[in-house]
Design a protein around this motif. Structure first.
Motif, PDB file in Angstrom:
ATOM      1  N   ASP A 112      18.104   4.885   8.069  1.00 39.60           N
ATOM      2  CA  ASP A 112      19.280   4.988   8.869  1.00 39.60           C
ATOM      3  C   ASP A 112      20.386   4.678   7.958  1.00 39.60           C
ATOM      4  O   ASP A 112      21.451   5.329   8.023  1.00 39.60           O
ATOM      5  CB  ASP A 112      19.215   3.958   9.802  1.00 39.60           C
ATOM      6  N   ARG A 113      20.336   3.435   7.165  1.00 41.52           N
ATOM      7  CA  ARG A 113      21.625   3.056   6.492  1.00 41.52           C
ATOM      8  C   ARG A 113      22.015   4.177   5.305  1.00 41.52           C
ATOM      9  O   ARG A 113      23.064   4.317   5.285  1.00 41.52           O
ATOM     10  CB  ARG A 113      21.253   1.618   5.793  1.00 41.52           C
ATOM     11  N   LEU A 114      21.013   4.526   4.536  1.00 38.47           N
ATOM     12  CA  LEU A 114      21.304   5.551   3.571  1.00 38.47           C
ATOM     13  C   LEU A 114      21.719   7.018   4.006  1.00 38.47           C
ATOM     14  O   LEU A 114      22.758   7.015   3.419  1.00 38.47           O
ATOM     15  CB  LEU A 114      19.888   5.885   2.775  1.00 38.47           C
ATOM     16  N   SER A 115      21.390   7.320   5.126  1.00 40.63           N
ATOM     17  CA  SER A 115      22.139   8.508   5.728  1.00 40.63           C
ATOM     18  C   SER A 115      23.234   8.366   6.096  1.00 40.63           C
ATOM     19  O   SER A 115      24.437   9.037   6.065  1.00 40.63           O
ATOM     20  CB  SER A 115      20.939   9.151   6.686  1.00 40.63           C
ATOM     21  N   ARG A 116      23.570   7.060   6.969  1.00 43.63           N
ATOM     22  CA  ARG A 116      24.777   6.630   7.375  1.00 43.63           C
ATOM     23  C   ARG A 116      25.792   6.593   6.399  1.00 43.63           C
ATOM     24  O   ARG A 116      26.894   7.146   6.620  1.00 43.63           O
ATOM     25  CB  ARG A 116      24.492   5.551   8.449  1.00 43.63           C
ATOM     26  N   ASP A 117      25.395   5.927   5.682  1.00 51.03           N
ATOM     27  CA  ASP A 117      26.533   5.416   4.569  1.00 51.03           C
ATOM     28  C   ASP A 117      26.785   6.516   3.505  1.00 51.03           C
ATOM     29  O   ASP A 117      27.937   6.552   3.033  1.00 51.03           O
ATOM     30  CB  ASP A 117      26.177   4.216   3.528  1.00 51.03           C
ATOM     31  N   ALA A 118      26.115   7.387   3.257  1.00 50.28           N
ATOM     32  CA  ALA A 118      26.201   8.515   2.368  1.00 50.28           C
ATOM     33  C   ALA A 118      26.929   9.466   3.367  1.00 50.28           C
ATOM     34  O   ALA A 118      28.114  10.143   2.535  1.00 50.28           O
ATOM     35  CB  ALA A 118      24.890   9.326   2.285  1.00 50.28           C
ATOM     36  N   GLY A 119      27.079   9.312   4.706  1.00 48.38           N
ATOM     37  CA  GLY A 119      28.001  10.091   5.407  1.00 48.38           C
ATOM     38  C   GLY A 119      29.251   9.524   5.390  1.00 48.38           C
ATOM     39  O   GLY A 119      30.381  10.284   5.131  1.00 48.38           O
ATOM     40  N   ARG A 120      29.354   8.272   5.209  1.00 48.26           N
ATOM     41  CA  ARG A 120      30.750   7.479   5.036  1.00 48.26           C
ATOM     42  C   ARG A 120      31.224   7.932   3.526  1.00 48.26           C
ATOM     43  O   ARG A 120      32.626   7.748   3.552  1.00 48.26           O
ATOM     44  CB  ARG A 120      30.546   5.926   5.099  1.00 48.26           C
ATOM     45  N   LEU A 121      30.678   8.051   2.688  1.00 45.88           N
ATOM     46  CA  LEU A 121      31.009   8.676   1.398  1.00 45.88           C
ATOM     47  C   LEU A 121      31.411   9.949   1.285  1.00 45.88           C
ATOM     48  O   LEU A 121      31.401  10.584   0.077  1.00 45.88           O
ATOM     49  CB  LEU A 121      30.100   7.883   0.204  1.00 45.88           C
ATOM     50  N   PRO A 131      26.541  14.642   0.922  1.00 41.37           N
ATOM     51  CA  PRO A 131      25.654  15.199   1.973  1.00 41.37           C
ATOM     52  C   PRO A 131      23.972  14.651   1.702  1.00 41.37           C
ATOM     53  O   PRO A 131      23.702  15.063   0.704  1.00 41.37           O
ATOM     54  CB  PRO A 131      25.949  16.720   1.755  1.00 41.37           C
ATOM     55  N   ALA A 132      23.339  14.263   2.681  1.00 43.80           N
ATOM     56  CA  ALA A 132      22.296  13.861   2.521  1.00 43.80           C
ATOM     57  C   ALA A 132      21.516  13.595   3.935  1.00 43.80           C
ATOM     58  O   ALA A 132      21.726  12.510   4.743  1.00 43.80           O
ATOM     59  CB  ALA A 132      22.249  12.283   1.987  1.00 43.80           C
ATOM     60  N   ALA A 133      20.879  14.690   4.394  1.00 43.74           N
ATOM     61  CA  ALA A 133      20.108  14.472   5.737  1.00 43.74           C
ATOM     62  C   ALA A 133      19.028  13.648   5.747  1.00 43.74           C
ATOM     63  O   ALA A 133      18.097  13.580   4.926  1.00 43.74           O
ATOM     64  CB  ALA A 133      19.663  15.891   6.210  1.00 43.74           C
ATOM     65  N   ARG A 134      18.772  12.899   6.821  1.00 44.27           N
ATOM     66  CA  ARG A 134      17.902  11.926   7.074  1.00 44.27           C
ATOM     67  C   ARG A 134      16.433  12.495   6.810  1.00 44.27           C
ATOM     68  O   ARG A 134      15.580  11.895   6.256  1.00 44.27           O
ATOM     69  CB  ARG A 134      18.114  11.178   8.429  1.00 44.27           C
ATOM     70  N   SER A 135      16.300  13.808   7.422  1.00 44.94           N
ATOM     71  CA  SER A 135      14.880  14.290   7.433  1.00 44.94           C
ATOM     72  C   SER A 135      14.572  14.591   6.031  1.00 44.94           C
ATOM     73  O   SER A 135      13.448  14.503   5.720  1.00 44.94           O
ATOM     74  CB  SER A 135      15.060  15.592   8.459  1.00 44.94           C
ATOM     75  N   GLU A 136      15.433  14.955   5.149  1.00 44.33           N
ATOM     76  CA  GLU A 136      15.060  15.448   3.621  1.00 44.33           C
ATOM     77  C   GLU A 136      14.839  14.116   3.032  1.00 44.33           C
ATOM     78  O   GLU A 136      13.962  14.153   2.143  1.00 44.33           O
ATOM     79  CB  GLU A 136      16.329  16.211   3.177  1.00 44.33           C
ATOM     80  N   GLY A 153       1.055  -1.232   0.057  1.00 45.49           N
ATOM     81  CA  GLY A 153       0.017  -0.042  -0.027  1.00 45.49           C
ATOM     82  C   GLY A 153       0.891   1.159  -0.057  1.00 45.49           C
ATOM     83  O   GLY A 153       1.718   1.346  -0.996  1.00 45.49           O
ATOM     84  N   ASP A 154       0.823   1.905   0.852  1.00 47.87           N
ATOM     85  CA  ASP A 154       1.706   3.169   1.040  1.00 47.87           C
ATOM     86  C   ASP A 154       2.690   3.047   2.399  1.00 47.87           C
ATOM     87  O   ASP A 154       3.046   3.916   2.958  1.00 47.87           O
ATOM     88  CB  ASP A 154       0.781   4.467   1.342  1.00 47.87           C
ATOM     89  N   ARG A 155       2.974   1.944   2.785  1.00 49.04           N
ATOM     90  CA  ARG A 155       3.649   1.445   3.912  1.00 49.04           C
ATOM     91  C   ARG A 155       4.967   0.565   3.955  1.00 49.04           C
ATOM     92  O   ARG A 155       4.800  -0.491   3.540  1.00 49.04           O
ATOM     93  CB  ARG A 155       2.655   0.759   5.089  1.00 49.04           C
ATOM     94  N   PRO A 156       6.037   1.352   3.789  1.00 46.93           N
ATOM     95  CA  PRO A 156       7.048   0.583   3.779  1.00 46.93           C
ATOM     96  C   PRO A 156       7.722   0.037   5.196  1.00 46.93           C
ATOM     97  O   PRO A 156       8.189   1.120   5.899  1.00 46.93           O
ATOM     98  CB  PRO A 156       8.256   1.736   3.151  1.00 46.93           C
ATOM     99  N   PRO A 157       7.368  -1.138   5.468  1.00 48.60           N
ATOM    100  CA  PRO A 157       7.645  -1.506   6.802  1.00 48.60           C
ATOM    101  C   PRO A 157       9.039  -1.318   7.412  1.00 48.60           C
ATOM    102  O   PRO A 157       9.396  -1.005   8.625  1.00 48.60           O
ATOM    103  CB  PRO A 157       7.516  -2.941   6.741  1.00 48.60           C
ATOM    104  N   LEU A 158      10.129  -1.220   6.701  1.00 47.43           N
ATOM    105  CA  LEU A 158      11.435  -1.116   7.273  1.00 47.43           C
ATOM    106  C   LEU A 158      12.022   0.307   6.837  1.00 47.43           C
ATOM    107  O   LEU A 158      13.299   0.272   6.659  1.00 47.43           O
ATOM    108  CB  LEU A 158      12.476  -2.194   6.718  1.00 47.43           C
ATOM    109  N   LEU A 159      11.145   1.136   6.524  1.00 45.81           N
ATOM    110  CA  LEU A 159      11.564   2.570   6.200  1.00 45.81           C
ATOM    111  C   LEU A 159      12.770   2.968   7.144  1.00 45.81           C
ATOM    112  O   LEU A 159      13.624   3.756   6.617  1.00 45.81           O
ATOM    113  CB  LEU A 159      10.223   3.601   6.303  1.00 45.81           C
ATOM    114  N   ALA A 160      12.472   3.013   8.433  1.00 40.98           N
ATOM    115  CA  ALA A 160      13.306   3.495   9.248  1.00 40.98           C
ATOM    116  C   ALA A 160      14.817   3.014   9.217  1.00 40.98           C
ATOM    117  O   ALA A 160      15.724   3.633   9.336  1.00 40.98           O
ATOM    118  CB  ALA A 160      12.959   3.489  10.892  1.00 40.98           C
ATOM    119  N   TYR A 161      14.768   1.870   9.084  1.00 45.48           N
ATOM    120  CA  TYR A 161      16.204   1.221   8.679  1.00 45.48           C
ATOM    121  C   TYR A 161      16.629   1.473   7.629  1.00 45.48           C
ATOM    122  O   TYR A 161      17.900   1.770   7.488  1.00 45.48           O
ATOM    123  CB  TYR A 161      15.885  -0.581   8.619  1.00 45.48           C
ATOM    124  N   HIS A 162      16.136   1.628   6.368  1.00 44.36           N
ATOM    125  CA  HIS A 162      16.747   2.106   5.048  1.00 44.36           C
ATOM    126  C   HIS A 162      17.130   3.380   5.366  1.00 44.36           C
ATOM    127  O   HIS A 162      18.148   3.752   4.755  1.00 44.36           O
ATOM    128  CB  HIS A 162      15.560   1.947   4.304  1.00 44.36           C
TER     129      HIS A 162
END
Length: 272
Positions: free
Chosen positions: A44-53, A56-61, A33-42
């Protein structure tokens, strides 16, 4: 903060560094539907690993864009499961490998139908002939540099659902698109995070659920005997889109199949 592109409206510029050099990373998430069950995990990883590289990609954005994408695409699928993909690159600009200072990242949003669920009686898996090399600096990052997995995936033929890749030490590390869990004795074993090309969000969720359930879990290298020896009580593949998948046959060796890991983890449709 970044240039936003909707894949169904047109592609990124030809000078995009993700296209030219694999300079970026991506997330694929299951949506019902409109619900990604693991959104928070995704996120977290995307913003964290963007930082490793150093992208710049703020989690809130990123979260705001996901909300836009869910509103934009969920109506295409109704109650059917689908897949939302976010591809984040360093941006466009700079001749050669060195990026220009201050370039803005590009974020590409795309969607697709969900793959068919795996057979609940278990799947057939083999070993890949393609070795897996993991640079310690980039271990676990779901970067756009996936050429080894692409070549290994060419070995998927007939009933072969997945192939497992080994590192130079001969340890079995992961599948082309999955992480591994083995039941041995009274413990669950999964390869160490530092050895993984991709540390999946479903892997993280499974580890969280196992710990919450009071199960013994070890991160340890896996050898061939760990997978097909008499101590193996089961082998499972994990992936945020595929869920938890039991393996019934590995390279001609029949393995025990049960649903204990799926039972502990729960259905992907109701993950929180």
């Amino acid at each position: 903060m970044f240039h936003l592109y909707w894949a169904d409206e047109g592609g990124v510029p030809a000078g995009d560094r993700g296209l030219a050099y694999g300079d970026g990373l991506f997330e694929t998430m299951s949506v019902t539907g409109d619900r990604p069950p693991l959104l928070a995990y995704h996120l977290d990883r995307l913003s964290r690993d963007a930082g490793r590289l150093a992208i710049p990609a703020a989690r809130s954005e990123l979260e705001k864009v996901c909300s836009q994408a869910l509103a934009r695409y969920s109506g295409h699928y109704g109650a059917r499961p689908w897949v939302l993909k976010l591809t984040l690159t360093r941006g466009s600009g700079g001749r050669g490998y060195r990026p220009e200072p201050g370039i803005q990242p590009n974020l590409v949003i795309s969607h697709s139908t969900a793959p068919a669920p795996a057979d609940t009686d278990g799947v057939v898996v083999d070993f890949s002939r393609v070795p897996l090399t993991v640079n310690p600096l980039f271990a676990g990052i779901k970067s756009l540099n996936r050429l080894e997995q692409v070549m290994a995936a060419r070995e998927l033929r007939g009933e072969i659902y997945e192939v497992l890749m080994s590192n130079r030490d001969g340890h079995v590390v992961e599948g082309t698109r999955t992480n591994l869990f083995v039941r041995s004795g009274d413990a669950w074993i999964t390869p160490p995070s530092a050895t993984l090309a991709v540390a999946g969000v479903m892997r993280r969720y499974v580890l969280d659920r196992l710990h919450t359930a009071g199960e013994e879990v070890r991160e340890a290298p896996l050898s061939l005997v760990d997978l097909v020896g008499e101590r193996c009580q089961g082998l499972w593949l994990t992936n945020s889109v595929l869920g938890v998948v039991s393996v019934r046959n590995l390279a001609g060796h029949d393995l025990p199949v049960d649903q204990r890991l799926a039972t502990i983890v729960g259905s992907p449709a109701i993950l929180d």
